[in-house]
Design an enzyme around this catalytic site. Structure first.
Site, PDB file in Angstrom:
ATOM      1  N   GLY A 152      87.256  22.446 -81.764  1.00  0.00           N
ATOM      2  CA  GLY A 152      87.781  23.274 -82.510  1.00  0.00           C
ATOM      3  C   GLY A 152      87.126  23.378 -83.751  1.00  0.00           C
ATOM      4  N   GLU A 210     104.382  31.648 -96.379  1.00  0.00           N
ATOM      5  CA  GLU A 210     105.089  31.099 -95.297  1.00  0.00           C
ATOM      6  C   GLU A 210     106.051  29.881 -95.732  1.00  0.00           C
ATOM      7  OE1 GLU A 210     101.566  31.592 -91.874  1.00  0.00           O
ATOM      8  OE2 GLU A 210     101.885  29.661 -92.652  1.00  0.00           O
ATOM      9  N   HIS A 216     107.591  23.838 -83.720  1.00  0.00           N
ATOM     10  CA  HIS A 216     107.548  25.219 -84.248  1.00  0.00           C
ATOM     11  C   HIS A 216     108.966  25.966 -83.910  1.00  0.00           C
ATOM     12  CE1 HIS A 216     106.488  29.224 -85.781  1.00  0.00           C
ATOM     13  NE2 HIS A 216     105.304  28.596 -86.148  1.00  0.00           N
ATOM     14  N   ARG A 254     109.802  23.932 -91.556  1.00  0.00           N
ATOM     15  CA  ARG A 254     109.877  24.090 -90.197  1.00  0.00           C
ATOM     16  C   ARG A 254     110.860  23.233 -89.517  1.00  0.00           C
ATOM     17  NH1 ARG A 254     103.657  25.014 -88.151  1.00  0.00           N
ATOM     18  NH2 ARG A 254     103.368  27.026 -89.046  1.00  0.00           N
ATOM     19  N   HIS A 282     104.660  21.608 -81.320  1.00  0.00           N
ATOM     20  CA  HIS A 282     103.858  22.448 -82.138  1.00  0.00           C
ATOM     21  C   HIS A 282     102.687  21.539 -82.677  1.00  0.00           C
ATOM     22  CE1 HIS A 282     101.844  25.950 -83.872  1.00  0.00           C
ATOM     23  NE2 HIS A 282     102.074  25.325 -85.065  1.00  0.00           N
ATOM     24  N   ARG A 321     104.685  18.696 -91.587  1.00  0.00           N
ATOM     25  CA  ARG A 321     103.619  19.572 -91.939  1.00  0.00           C
ATOM     26  C   ARG A 321     104.092  20.842 -92.429  1.00  0.00           C
ATOM     27  NH1 ARG A 321     100.469  23.599 -89.847  1.00  0.00           N
ATOM     28  NH2 ARG A 321     101.367  23.859 -87.832  1.00  0.00           N
TER      29      ARG A 321
END
Length: 537
Positions: free
Chosen positions: A15, A121, A243, A289, A350, A385
Protein backbone atom coordinates in the site's frame (compact mmCIF):
# COMPACT_ATOMS: atom_id res chain seq x y z
CA UNK A 1 13.05 -23.99 -7.67
CA UNK A 2 14.50 -21.17 -5.60
CA UNK A 3 13.21 -21.39 -2.02
CA UNK A 4 15.73 -18.85 -0.63
CA UNK A 5 15.80 -15.12 -1.35
CA UNK A 6 18.06 -12.32 -0.14
CA UNK A 7 17.31 -8.59 -0.12
CA UNK A 8 18.51 -5.49 1.65
CA UNK A 9 14.94 -4.62 2.61
CA UNK A 10 11.87 -6.84 2.73
CA UNK A 11 8.59 -4.87 2.69
CA UNK A 12 5.51 -6.92 3.58
CA UNK A 13 2.58 -4.96 2.18
CA UNK A 14 2.11 -3.00 -1.04
CA UNK A 15 0.00 0.00 0.00
CA UNK A 16 0.91 3.67 0.38
CA UNK A 17 3.28 3.12 3.32
CA UNK A 18 5.19 0.22 1.77
CA UNK A 19 5.55 1.79 -1.67
CA UNK A 20 6.60 5.16 -0.21
CA UNK A 21 9.37 3.49 1.79
CA UNK A 22 10.51 1.35 -1.15
CA UNK A 23 10.77 4.35 -3.47
CA UNK A 24 12.87 6.26 -0.94
CA UNK A 25 15.32 3.34 -0.59
CA UNK A 26 15.58 2.05 -4.14
CA UNK A 27 18.45 4.29 -5.19
CA UNK A 28 20.73 2.60 -2.65
CA UNK A 29 19.24 -0.80 -1.80
CA UNK A 30 17.56 -3.89 -3.28
CA UNK A 31 13.97 -3.93 -2.08
CA UNK A 32 11.27 -6.62 -2.30
CA UNK A 33 7.64 -5.52 -1.92
CA UNK A 34 5.22 -8.36 -1.21
CA UNK A 35 1.45 -8.51 -1.64
CA UNK A 36 -0.85 -11.32 -0.46
CA UNK A 37 -2.77 -11.19 -3.72
CA UNK A 38 -2.71 -8.55 -6.41
CA UNK A 39 -0.65 -5.47 -5.61
CA UNK A 40 -3.81 -3.35 -5.41
CA UNK A 41 -5.39 -5.57 -2.77
CA UNK A 42 -4.65 -3.35 0.25
CA UNK A 43 -6.80 -0.62 1.79
CA UNK A 44 -4.94 2.30 0.14
CA UNK A 45 -6.49 1.60 -3.27
CA UNK A 46 -10.00 1.91 -1.81
CA UNK A 47 -9.48 5.09 0.22
CA UNK A 48 -11.83 7.77 -1.08
CA UNK A 49 -11.63 10.94 1.01
CA UNK A 50 -8.12 12.33 0.82
CA UNK A 51 -5.04 13.36 2.79
CA UNK A 52 -5.17 15.87 5.65
CA UNK A 53 -2.35 18.41 5.46
CA UNK A 54 -1.60 22.03 6.27
CA UNK A 55 -1.52 23.55 2.79
CA UNK A 56 -3.62 26.71 3.07
CA UNK A 57 -2.27 30.06 4.30
CA UNK A 58 -5.29 30.38 6.60
CA UNK A 59 -4.52 27.01 8.24
CA UNK A 60 -1.75 26.25 10.74
CA UNK A 61 0.12 23.24 12.10
CA UNK A 62 -1.15 24.16 15.58
CA UNK A 63 -4.78 24.08 14.38
CA UNK A 64 -4.34 20.67 12.72
CA UNK A 65 -2.58 19.34 15.83
CA UNK A 66 -5.32 20.68 18.10
CA UNK A 67 -8.09 19.14 15.99
CA UNK A 68 -6.32 15.78 16.08
CA UNK A 69 -5.82 15.92 19.85
CA UNK A 70 -9.50 16.72 20.42
CA UNK A 71 -10.68 13.89 18.15
CA UNK A 72 -8.26 11.49 19.85
CA UNK A 73 -10.01 11.72 23.19
CA UNK A 74 -6.95 12.71 25.22
CA UNK A 75 -4.86 9.70 24.16
CA UNK A 76 -2.88 11.13 21.25
CA UNK A 77 0.87 11.55 21.78
CA UNK A 78 1.37 15.22 21.00
CA UNK A 79 5.00 14.73 19.94
CA UNK A 80 3.91 12.15 17.33
CA UNK A 81 1.05 14.35 16.15
CA UNK A 82 3.37 17.34 15.72
CA UNK A 83 5.95 15.18 13.93
CA UNK A 84 3.40 13.93 11.39
CA UNK A 85 1.46 17.19 10.88
CA UNK A 86 4.72 19.15 10.77
CA UNK A 87 5.86 17.00 7.83
CA UNK A 88 2.50 17.10 6.03
CA UNK A 89 3.35 19.81 3.50
CA UNK A 90 6.59 18.06 2.51
CA UNK A 91 4.78 14.71 2.22
CA UNK A 92 2.14 16.20 -0.11
CA UNK A 93 4.86 17.96 -2.07
CA UNK A 94 6.59 14.61 -2.64
CA UNK A 95 3.32 12.99 -3.81
CA UNK A 96 2.79 15.85 -6.26
CA UNK A 97 6.35 15.37 -7.54
CA UNK A 98 5.57 11.69 -8.14
CA UNK A 99 2.63 12.77 -10.28
CA UNK A 100 -0.43 12.18 -8.10
CA UNK A 101 -3.31 13.97 -9.93
CA UNK A 102 -4.91 15.86 -7.06
CA UNK A 103 -8.09 17.78 -7.89
CA UNK A 104 -7.63 21.49 -8.59
CA UNK A 105 -10.02 24.39 -8.08
CA UNK A 106 -12.21 25.36 -11.04
CA UNK A 107 -12.41 28.90 -12.38
CA UNK A 108 -15.76 30.44 -13.30
CA UNK A 109 -15.19 29.46 -16.95
CA UNK A 110 -14.77 25.82 -15.93
CA UNK A 111 -10.99 25.67 -16.46
CA UNK A 112 -8.58 24.34 -13.82
CA UNK A 113 -6.69 26.81 -11.65
CA UNK A 114 -3.23 26.32 -10.17
CA UNK A 115 -4.70 25.91 -6.67
CA UNK A 116 -5.68 22.52 -5.30
CA UNK A 117 -9.24 21.98 -4.12
CA UNK A 118 -9.35 21.36 -0.37
CA UNK A 119 -12.36 19.84 1.34
CA UNK A 120 -13.34 19.48 4.98
CA UNK A 121 -14.24 16.39 6.98
CA UNK A 122 -15.47 15.58 10.48
CA UNK A 123 -13.36 16.96 13.34
CA UNK A 124 -11.40 19.40 11.15
CA UNK A 125 -11.68 23.13 11.79
CA UNK A 126 -10.42 24.04 8.30
CA UNK A 127 -10.65 22.83 4.74
CA UNK A 128 -7.38 20.88 4.58
CA UNK A 129 -8.18 17.60 2.80
CA UNK A 130 -6.36 17.40 -0.52
CA UNK A 131 -7.94 14.78 -2.76
CA UNK A 132 -8.25 13.29 -6.23
CA UNK A 133 -12.04 13.57 -6.69
CA UNK A 134 -13.40 10.78 -4.45
CA UNK A 135 -10.80 8.15 -5.39
CA UNK A 136 -7.70 9.56 -3.70
CA UNK A 137 -6.33 6.21 -2.58
CA UNK A 138 -6.46 4.78 -6.09
CA UNK A 139 -4.74 7.87 -7.49
CA UNK A 140 -1.93 7.66 -4.92
CA UNK A 141 -1.54 3.90 -5.25
CA UNK A 142 -1.50 3.87 -9.06
CA UNK A 143 1.04 6.70 -9.19
CA UNK A 144 3.41 5.13 -6.64
CA UNK A 145 3.05 1.69 -8.22
CA UNK A 146 3.95 3.09 -11.63
CA UNK A 147 7.07 4.67 -10.14
CA UNK A 148 8.01 1.43 -8.37
CA UNK A 149 7.51 -0.68 -11.50
CA UNK A 150 9.94 1.58 -13.35
CA UNK A 151 12.71 1.07 -10.75
CA UNK A 152 15.17 -1.76 -11.33
CA UNK A 153 15.99 -2.09 -7.60
CA UNK A 154 12.39 -2.75 -6.57
CA UNK A 155 10.96 -6.23 -7.05
CA UNK A 156 7.17 -6.42 -6.74
CA UNK A 157 5.93 -9.89 -5.84
CA UNK A 158 2.26 -10.89 -5.87
CA UNK A 159 0.56 -13.89 -4.23
CA UNK A 160 3.06 -13.96 -1.36
CA UNK A 161 1.56 -14.51 2.10
CA UNK A 162 3.76 -13.93 5.14
CA UNK A 163 3.74 -16.88 7.56
CA UNK A 164 6.01 -15.61 10.34
CA UNK A 165 9.02 -13.46 11.05
CA UNK A 166 12.41 -15.12 11.46
CA UNK A 167 14.15 -13.88 14.61
CA UNK A 168 17.50 -14.53 16.23
CA UNK A 169 15.67 -15.68 19.38
CA UNK A 170 13.65 -18.31 17.57
CA UNK A 171 16.86 -19.67 16.02
CA UNK A 172 18.65 -19.70 19.37
CA UNK A 173 21.09 -16.99 18.33
CA UNK A 174 22.27 -14.02 20.36
CA UNK A 175 20.48 -10.67 20.32
CA UNK A 176 16.89 -9.71 19.61
CA UNK A 177 16.77 -9.10 15.88
CA UNK A 178 14.52 -9.78 12.92
CA UNK A 179 16.41 -11.63 10.18
CA UNK A 180 13.65 -11.96 7.57
CA UNK A 181 10.44 -13.92 7.13
CA UNK A 182 8.93 -17.16 5.92
CA UNK A 183 6.63 -16.44 2.97
CA UNK A 184 4.06 -18.72 1.33
CA UNK A 185 4.37 -18.47 -2.45
CA UNK A 186 0.82 -19.18 -3.62
CA UNK A 187 2.06 -19.63 -7.19
CA UNK A 188 4.03 -22.79 -6.36
CA UNK A 189 2.49 -23.77 -3.01
CA UNK A 190 5.81 -23.68 -1.10
CA UNK A 191 6.96 -21.64 1.89
CA UNK A 192 10.11 -19.72 0.93
CA UNK A 193 12.80 -18.15 3.11
CA UNK A 194 13.37 -14.41 2.71
CA UNK A 195 16.52 -13.09 4.34
CA UNK A 196 16.80 -9.29 4.72
CA UNK A 197 18.95 -6.74 6.51
CA UNK A 198 15.75 -4.86 7.36
CA UNK A 199 12.15 -6.09 7.41
CA UNK A 200 9.23 -3.65 7.22
CA UNK A 201 5.65 -4.52 8.17
CA UNK A 202 3.26 -2.41 6.10
CA UNK A 203 0.40 -4.88 6.28
CA UNK A 204 -2.52 -2.60 7.12
CA UNK A 205 -5.17 -3.09 9.77
CA UNK A 206 -7.40 -5.83 11.13
CA UNK A 207 -10.98 -4.72 10.45
CA UNK A 208 -11.78 -8.05 8.78
CA UNK A 209 -12.08 -9.35 12.34
CA UNK A 210 -15.60 -7.87 12.21
CA UNK A 211 -18.59 -9.17 10.28
CA UNK A 212 -19.31 -5.82 8.63
CA UNK A 213 -16.33 -3.85 7.39
CA UNK A 214 -15.39 -1.31 4.73
CA UNK A 215 -12.02 -3.02 4.29
CA UNK A 216 -10.87 -5.48 1.61
CA UNK A 217 -10.42 -9.15 2.53
CA UNK A 218 -6.69 -8.60 3.07
CA UNK A 219 -7.19 -6.61 6.32
CA UNK A 220 -6.57 -9.57 8.61
CA UNK A 221 -4.04 -8.09 11.04
CA UNK A 222 -1.11 -10.15 9.76
CA UNK A 223 1.61 -7.71 10.74
CA UNK A 224 0.24 -7.19 14.25
CA UNK A 225 -0.03 -10.95 14.82
CA UNK A 226 3.45 -11.72 13.45
CA UNK A 227 5.06 -8.93 15.46
CA UNK A 228 3.33 -10.14 18.65
CA UNK A 229 4.54 -13.71 18.06
CA UNK A 230 8.05 -12.32 17.52
CA UNK A 231 8.02 -10.53 20.89
CA UNK A 232 6.83 -6.99 20.08
CA UNK A 233 4.44 -4.98 22.23
CA UNK A 234 1.07 -3.83 20.90
CA UNK A 235 -0.98 -0.90 22.16
CA UNK A 236 -4.57 0.41 22.19
CA UNK A 237 -6.05 -2.52 20.30
CA UNK A 238 -9.48 -1.82 21.83
CA UNK A 239 -9.91 1.25 19.61
CA UNK A 240 -11.50 0.01 16.40
CA UNK A 241 -12.97 2.78 14.31
CA UNK A 242 -16.35 2.10 12.79
CA UNK A 243 -16.97 4.25 9.75
CA UNK A 244 -20.48 5.67 10.15
CA UNK A 245 -21.51 5.37 6.51
CA UNK A 246 -21.10 2.23 4.44
CA UNK A 247 -23.59 1.52 1.67
CA UNK A 248 -26.35 -0.77 2.90
CA UNK A 249 -27.23 -3.10 0.03
CA UNK A 250 -27.10 -6.90 -0.19
CA UNK A 251 -24.81 -6.77 -3.21
CA UNK A 252 -22.65 -3.81 -2.14
CA UNK A 253 -19.78 -5.62 -0.44
CA UNK A 254 -17.62 -3.26 1.64
CA UNK A 255 -18.43 -0.07 -0.23
CA UNK A 256 -17.62 3.05 1.77
CA UNK A 257 -19.56 6.30 1.41
CA UNK A 258 -16.82 8.88 1.92
CA UNK A 259 -17.02 11.30 4.82
CA UNK A 260 -16.43 14.10 2.33
CA UNK A 261 -20.15 13.93 1.47
CA UNK A 262 -20.94 15.13 4.99
CA UNK A 263 -18.14 17.68 4.63
CA UNK A 264 -19.99 19.07 1.62
CA UNK A 265 -23.37 19.19 3.35
CA UNK A 266 -24.90 15.69 3.26
CA UNK A 267 -27.36 15.07 6.12
CA UNK A 268 -28.12 11.91 8.08
CA UNK A 269 -31.83 11.11 8.29
CA UNK A 270 -34.26 8.55 9.64
CA UNK A 271 -36.63 6.74 7.22
CA UNK A 272 -39.23 9.47 7.83
CA UNK A 273 -36.78 12.14 6.62
CA UNK A 274 -36.05 13.54 10.09
CA UNK A 275 -32.46 14.52 10.99
CA UNK A 276 -31.08 13.12 14.24
CA UNK A 277 -27.41 14.14 14.58
CA UNK A 278 -28.16 17.57 16.16
CA UNK A 279 -29.65 15.69 19.13
CA UNK A 280 -26.30 13.96 19.78
CA UNK A 281 -23.69 16.63 19.11
CA UNK A 282 -23.56 20.36 18.33
CA UNK A 283 -21.33 19.59 15.34
CA UNK A 284 -24.10 17.36 13.95
CA UNK A 285 -22.95 15.48 10.81
CA UNK A 286 -19.43 16.90 11.19
CA UNK A 287 -18.84 15.38 14.62
CA UNK A 288 -15.96 12.88 14.88
CA UNK A 289 -16.63 9.39 13.57
CA UNK A 290 -17.06 7.66 16.93
CA UNK A 291 -19.90 10.01 17.89
CA UNK A 292 -21.63 9.67 14.51
CA UNK A 293 -21.28 5.86 14.47
CA UNK A 294 -22.70 5.53 18.00
CA UNK A 295 -25.59 7.86 17.14
CA UNK A 296 -26.49 5.76 14.09
CA UNK A 297 -26.14 2.54 16.11
CA UNK A 298 -28.39 4.01 18.82
CA UNK A 299 -31.10 5.06 16.38
CA UNK A 300 -31.02 1.73 14.53
CA UNK A 301 -31.42 -0.21 17.79
CA UNK A 302 -34.02 2.22 19.20
CA UNK A 303 -36.25 2.00 16.15
CA UNK A 304 -35.33 -1.51 14.94
CA UNK A 305 -33.93 -0.16 11.66
CA UNK A 306 -31.77 -1.99 9.14
CA UNK A 307 -30.13 1.28 8.14
CA UNK A 308 -30.36 5.08 8.18
CA UNK A 309 -30.05 7.46 5.23
CA UNK A 310 -27.41 9.93 4.03
CA UNK A 311 -28.92 12.65 1.85
CA UNK A 312 -27.02 15.06 -0.40
CA UNK A 313 -29.78 15.37 -3.02
CA UNK A 314 -30.43 19.01 -2.02
CA UNK A 315 -27.13 19.96 -3.68
CA UNK A 316 -26.95 20.64 -7.46
CA UNK A 317 -26.73 17.43 -9.47
CA UNK A 318 -23.66 18.59 -11.41
CA UNK A 319 -21.86 19.43 -8.14
CA UNK A 320 -22.56 15.91 -6.83
CA UNK A 321 -21.46 14.17 -10.03
CA UNK A 322 -18.23 16.20 -10.35
CA UNK A 323 -17.19 15.96 -6.68
CA UNK A 324 -18.25 12.36 -6.04
CA UNK A 325 -18.09 10.48 -9.34
CA UNK A 326 -17.09 7.16 -7.77
CA UNK A 327 -19.89 7.19 -5.18
CA UNK A 328 -22.39 8.41 -7.79
CA UNK A 329 -21.53 5.69 -10.32
CA UNK A 330 -21.32 2.90 -7.75
CA UNK A 331 -24.68 3.76 -6.18
CA UNK A 332 -26.24 4.03 -9.63
CA UNK A 333 -25.28 0.40 -10.33
CA UNK A 334 -27.54 -0.53 -7.40
CA UNK A 335 -30.39 1.65 -8.64
CA UNK A 336 -29.72 4.58 -6.28
CA UNK A 337 -29.44 8.04 -7.88
CA UNK A 338 -27.81 10.13 -5.15
CA UNK A 339 -28.70 13.37 -6.97
CA UNK A 340 -32.38 12.55 -6.37
CA UNK A 341 -32.62 10.27 -3.33
CA UNK A 342 -30.82 9.46 -0.05
CA UNK A 343 -28.27 6.65 0.34
CA UNK A 344 -29.04 3.77 2.76
CA UNK A 345 -26.04 3.48 5.12
CA UNK A 346 -24.83 1.49 8.16
CA UNK A 347 -21.67 1.70 10.31
CA UNK A 348 -18.91 -0.81 9.55
CA UNK A 349 -15.47 -1.59 10.97
CA UNK A 350 -13.05 0.68 9.18
CA UNK A 351 -9.73 1.38 10.90
CA UNK A 352 -7.47 -0.17 13.55
CA UNK A 353 -6.22 2.72 15.70
CA UNK A 354 -3.93 0.53 17.81
CA UNK A 355 -1.11 -1.68 16.59
CA UNK A 356 2.56 -2.51 16.91
CA UNK A 357 4.39 -0.11 19.23
CA UNK A 358 6.95 1.95 17.27
CA UNK A 359 9.11 4.99 17.87
CA UNK A 360 9.20 8.13 15.75
CA UNK A 361 11.29 6.34 13.12
CA UNK A 362 8.95 3.37 12.81
CA UNK A 363 11.26 1.04 14.80
CA UNK A 364 9.61 -1.78 16.74
CA UNK A 365 10.90 -3.58 19.86
CA UNK A 366 12.83 -5.94 17.57
CA UNK A 367 16.06 -4.72 16.00
CA UNK A 368 15.88 -4.40 12.18
CA UNK A 369 12.08 -4.66 12.21
CA UNK A 370 9.96 -1.63 11.30
CA UNK A 371 6.19 -1.15 11.22
CA UNK A 372 4.54 1.66 9.25
CA UNK A 373 0.99 2.61 8.33
CA UNK A 374 -2.15 1.17 9.88
CA UNK A 375 -0.39 -1.86 11.37
CA UNK A 376 1.64 0.42 13.67
CA UNK A 377 0.88 2.39 16.82
CA UNK A 378 2.59 5.78 16.54
CA UNK A 379 0.44 7.72 19.00
CA UNK A 380 -1.17 9.81 16.24
CA UNK A 381 -4.75 8.55 16.46
CA UNK A 382 -5.31 8.18 20.19
CA UNK A 383 -8.80 6.90 21.04
CA UNK A 384 -10.29 7.91 17.69
CA UNK A 385 -8.64 8.57 14.33
CA UNK A 386 -9.51 11.88 12.74
CA UNK A 387 -10.58 11.66 9.09
CA UNK A 388 -7.82 11.60 6.44
CA UNK A 389 -4.93 11.50 8.92
CA UNK A 390 -4.20 7.87 8.04
CA UNK A 391 -2.84 8.31 4.51
CA UNK A 392 -0.75 11.19 5.84
CA UNK A 393 0.73 8.89 8.49
CA UNK A 394 1.57 6.31 5.80
CA UNK A 395 3.51 8.80 3.68
CA UNK A 396 5.31 10.54 6.57
CA UNK A 397 6.39 7.30 8.25
CA UNK A 398 7.35 5.70 4.95
CA UNK A 399 9.75 8.61 4.45
CA UNK A 400 10.93 8.74 8.09
CA UNK A 401 11.60 4.99 8.35
CA UNK A 402 13.51 5.00 5.07
CA UNK A 403 15.80 7.72 6.38
CA UNK A 404 16.42 5.72 9.55
CA UNK A 405 17.23 2.58 7.55
CA UNK A 406 19.72 4.48 5.40
CA UNK A 407 21.42 5.83 8.54
CA UNK A 408 21.93 2.28 9.86
CA UNK A 409 23.34 0.54 6.79
CA UNK A 410 26.81 0.16 8.23
CA UNK A 411 25.52 -1.49 11.42
CA UNK A 412 23.35 -4.26 9.94
CA UNK A 413 24.49 -7.31 8.00
CA UNK A 414 22.50 -9.91 6.09
CA UNK A 415 21.96 -13.30 7.75
CA UNK A 416 22.36 -15.59 4.74
CA UNK A 417 22.28 -18.95 6.56
CA UNK A 418 18.63 -19.04 7.61
CA UNK A 419 17.00 -22.49 7.79
CA UNK A 420 14.34 -23.52 5.32
CA UNK A 421 10.71 -23.97 6.32
CA UNK A 422 10.08 -27.53 7.53
CA UNK A 423 6.86 -29.02 6.19
CA UNK A 424 7.92 -32.66 6.51
CA UNK A 425 5.52 -33.31 9.40
CA UNK A 426 2.33 -31.92 7.84
CA UNK A 427 -0.20 -33.14 5.28
CA UNK A 428 -2.78 -31.58 2.97
CA UNK A 429 -6.07 -30.82 4.69
CA UNK A 430 -9.30 -32.50 3.64
CA UNK A 431 -11.33 -30.49 6.19
CA UNK A 432 -11.09 -26.87 5.01
CA UNK A 433 -14.71 -26.40 6.07
CA UNK A 434 -13.29 -25.94 9.59
CA UNK A 435 -11.46 -22.81 8.40
CA UNK A 436 -14.55 -21.21 6.85
CA UNK A 437 -16.74 -22.13 9.83
CA UNK A 438 -14.29 -20.67 12.37
CA UNK A 439 -13.81 -17.57 10.20
CA UNK A 440 -17.56 -16.91 10.19
CA UNK A 441 -17.99 -17.59 13.90
CA UNK A 442 -15.09 -15.34 14.87
CA UNK A 443 -16.33 -12.36 12.88
CA UNK A 444 -19.91 -12.82 14.09
CA UNK A 445 -19.13 -12.84 17.83
CA UNK A 446 -16.66 -9.98 17.45
CA UNK A 447 -19.45 -7.91 15.85
CA UNK A 448 -22.02 -8.92 18.48
CA UNK A 449 -19.84 -8.74 21.61
CA UNK A 450 -16.91 -6.40 20.82
CA UNK A 451 -18.59 -3.90 18.51
CA UNK A 452 -19.64 -0.25 18.73
CA UNK A 453 -21.21 -0.66 22.20
CA UNK A 454 -19.69 -3.13 24.68
CA UNK A 455 -20.35 -4.60 28.14
CA UNK A 456 -18.16 -6.62 30.49
CA UNK A 457 -20.38 -9.68 30.04
CA UNK A 458 -20.16 -9.45 26.25
CA UNK A 459 -16.38 -9.20 26.43
CA UNK A 460 -16.17 -12.22 28.74
CA UNK A 461 -18.27 -14.25 26.31
CA UNK A 462 -16.03 -13.17 23.44
CA UNK A 463 -12.90 -14.11 25.41
CA UNK A 464 -14.29 -17.58 26.14
CA UNK A 465 -15.10 -18.17 22.46
CA UNK A 466 -11.78 -16.86 21.12
CA UNK A 467 -9.80 -19.10 23.51
CA UNK A 468 -11.61 -22.16 22.17
CA UNK A 469 -11.19 -21.07 18.56
CA UNK A 470 -7.47 -20.39 18.95
CA UNK A 471 -6.94 -23.87 20.39
CA UNK A 472 -8.72 -25.42 17.40
CA UNK A 473 -6.80 -23.27 14.93
CA UNK A 474 -3.45 -24.08 16.56
CA UNK A 475 -4.12 -27.80 16.22
CA UNK A 476 -5.10 -27.37 12.58
CA UNK A 477 -2.05 -25.18 11.87
CA UNK A 478 0.28 -27.76 13.46
CA UNK A 479 -0.94 -30.68 11.35
CA UNK A 480 -1.74 -29.35 7.89
CA UNK A 481 0.01 -27.43 5.14
CA UNK A 482 -0.50 -23.70 5.36
CA UNK A 483 -2.81 -21.79 3.02
CA UNK A 484 -3.74 -18.14 2.76
CA UNK A 485 -7.11 -18.82 4.43
CA UNK A 486 -5.53 -20.69 7.33
CA UNK A 487 -2.82 -18.07 7.88
CA UNK A 488 -5.34 -15.23 7.86
CA UNK A 489 -7.64 -17.09 10.26
CA UNK A 490 -4.72 -17.77 12.62
CA UNK A 491 -3.77 -14.09 12.60
CA UNK A 492 -7.33 -12.81 12.92
CA UNK A 493 -8.00 -15.03 15.94
CA UNK A 494 -4.86 -13.75 17.66
CA UNK A 495 -5.72 -10.12 16.89
CA UNK A 496 -9.29 -10.69 18.13
CA UNK A 497 -7.82 -11.96 21.40
CA UNK A 498 -5.62 -8.86 21.69
CA UNK A 499 -8.62 -6.59 21.03
CA UNK A 500 -10.74 -8.38 23.65
CA UNK A 501 -7.96 -8.34 26.26
CA UNK A 502 -7.32 -4.64 25.67
CA UNK A 503 -11.04 -3.83 25.90
CA UNK A 504 -11.36 -5.74 29.18
CA UNK A 505 -8.49 -3.74 30.67
CA UNK A 506 -10.06 -0.34 29.89
CA UNK A 507 -12.47 0.48 32.75
CA UNK A 508 -13.92 3.62 31.14
CA UNK A 509 -15.55 4.85 27.94
CA UNK A 510 -13.20 6.88 25.78
CA UNK A 511 -13.29 7.59 22.06
CA UNK A 512 -14.05 4.43 20.10
CA UNK A 513 -14.25 2.23 23.20
CA UNK A 514 -17.72 2.61 24.67
CA UNK A 515 -18.93 0.27 27.41
CA UNK A 516 -22.28 0.44 29.22
CA UNK A 517 -20.62 -0.79 32.44
CA UNK A 518 -18.14 2.12 32.58
CA UNK A 519 -19.85 5.00 30.71
CA UNK A 520 -17.73 7.74 32.31
CA UNK A 521 -14.28 8.83 31.18
CA UNK A 522 -11.43 8.63 33.69
CA UNK A 523 -9.48 11.79 34.47
CA UNK A 524 -6.14 10.21 33.57
CA UNK A 525 -5.75 9.05 29.96
CA UNK A 526 -3.45 6.03 29.62
CA UNK A 527 -2.54 3.74 26.75
CA UNK A 528 -3.34 0.03 26.95
CA UNK A 529 -0.03 -1.69 26.28
CA UNK A 530 0.20 -5.49 26.04
CA UNK A 531 3.53 -7.27 26.42
CA UNK A 532 3.88 -10.77 24.92
CA UNK A 533 4.88 -13.37 27.54
CA UNK A 534 7.58 -14.73 25.25
CA UNK A 535 8.78 -14.47 21.68
CA UNK A 536 7.23 -17.82 20.86
CA UNK A 537 3.71 -17.27 22.20
Amino acid sequence: MNLRHEYDVLVIGSGAAGLTLALHLAADLRVAVLSKGQLSEGSTFWAQGGVAAVLDDHDTVDAHVQDTLIAGGGLCHEDAVRHIVGHSRDAIGWLIEQGVPFTRERREDGSESDDFHLTREGGHSHRRIIHAADATGAAIFNTLLQQAQAHSNIELLEDRVAVDLITSQKLGRSGKRCLGAYILNRQNGHVETFSARFTVLATGGASKVYLYTSNPDSASGDGIAMAWRAGCRVANMEFNQFHPTCLYHPKAKSFLITEALRGEGALLKLPNGQRFMPRFDARAELAPRDIVARAIDHEMKRLGLDCVYLDISHKPAEFIRSHFPTVYERCLTFGIDITREPIPVVPAAHYTCGGIVVDQNGRTDLDSLYAIGETSFTGLHGANRMASNSLLECIVYGRTASQDILSRLGQTQLASDLPRWDESQVTDSDEDVIISHNWDELRRFMWDYVGIVRTTKRLQRAKHRVDMLRAEIHEFYSNYRVSRDLLELRNLALVADLIIRSAMLRKESRGLHYTLDYPAQLEQAEDTILQPPSADD
